[in-house]
Design a protein around this motif. Sequence first.
Motif, PDB file in Angstrom:
ATOM      1  N   ARG A 163      36.681  96.432  57.148  1.00 28.95           N
ATOM      2  CA  ARG A 163      38.010  95.826  57.040  1.00 28.95           C
ATOM      3  C   ARG A 163      37.928  94.376  56.585  1.00 28.95           C
ATOM      4  N   GLY A 192      49.040  98.514  60.259  1.00 30.78           N
ATOM      5  CA  GLY A 192      47.630  98.154  60.279  1.00 30.78           C
ATOM      6  C   GLY A 192      46.909  98.629  61.527  1.00 30.78           C
ATOM      7  N   SER A 228      48.997  94.461  56.843  1.00 32.16           N
ATOM      8  CA  SER A 228      48.592  95.550  57.735  1.00 32.16           C
ATOM      9  C   SER A 228      47.084  95.532  57.964  1.00 32.16           C
ATOM     10  N   GLN A 229      46.316  95.360  56.895  1.00 34.84           N
ATOM     11  CA  GLN A 229      44.868  95.331  57.063  1.00 34.84           C
ATOM     12  C   GLN A 229      44.422  94.075  57.804  1.00 34.84           C
TER      13      GLN A 229
END
Length: 274
Positions: free
Chosen positions: A178, A208, A37-38
């Motif tokens: 991020r 994300g 997701s990140q």
Amino acid sequence: MSGLLVALCAGVLWGTADFAGGRLSRRLPLLVVVVCSQGAGLVSLLLVILARGHITSGAIGWGVVAGVLSLGSVTCLYRALAVGTMSVVAPLVATSAAVPVLAGVFGGERPGAAAATGIALASAGIVLVSRQVALEPPLDHRLSVVLAVAAALFAGAQLVALQRAGAIDALTGVAASRATSVAVLVCVLILSRASAPARALPGAALVGLLDTGANLAYTLASARSLLSLTAVLASLYPVVTVALARLLLHERLRPAQRVGASLAMTGVLLIVSG
């Protein structure tokens, strides 16, 4: 006013991302969900930066700080949940908004009487909504409390760092944050050898994008409006997560959570109107 509405949007996006991520983590390893997701969020930010054509180097430092603080918060939170009970840990972590509120006040911000009352009500509501029923005794209650407080301090300080980055360039700051967290998490994922089927990746990518959108919305909002107000509004995400669980999963709300949701909504109205 526009900054406060954007902060509310950040809270909605964070709450939705937490709900979707929580559902996905029931079927897949948590670390895989977080990394995918990140990573998807980072890719989306880099594409936007490429389209824009430039970065602002002055925001990178604060972004990296925010990324490190985010990792510290997550590490302390998961360790606290491992040795303690969610009924104790979650409400303590939910007090993280107190850090940017104090930072704003010490920095010279002076919210009006209505907004100050709204901060108090919304903060109390967040804590009540986050309360959970303990199903088993904790392994180490004292350690879990210390770790939960540390997680709250890290999370609150992250919001301050993102605000500082947003004052220079929100997009570069969030991307740097991020990138920092993804770099560390990828290393951990490689060492853990966790995996998931490819068909699960689109769901993680959606989580994300929601989370990244929330980070960007908050960073933009905090640069336009008072930090002490935007941080509280963005921190309402537990209310959104609980509301989605009630609407979509038909989970029952306990009386304390109902009171907390009412306090939070009242606080929002006072903050926005004040």
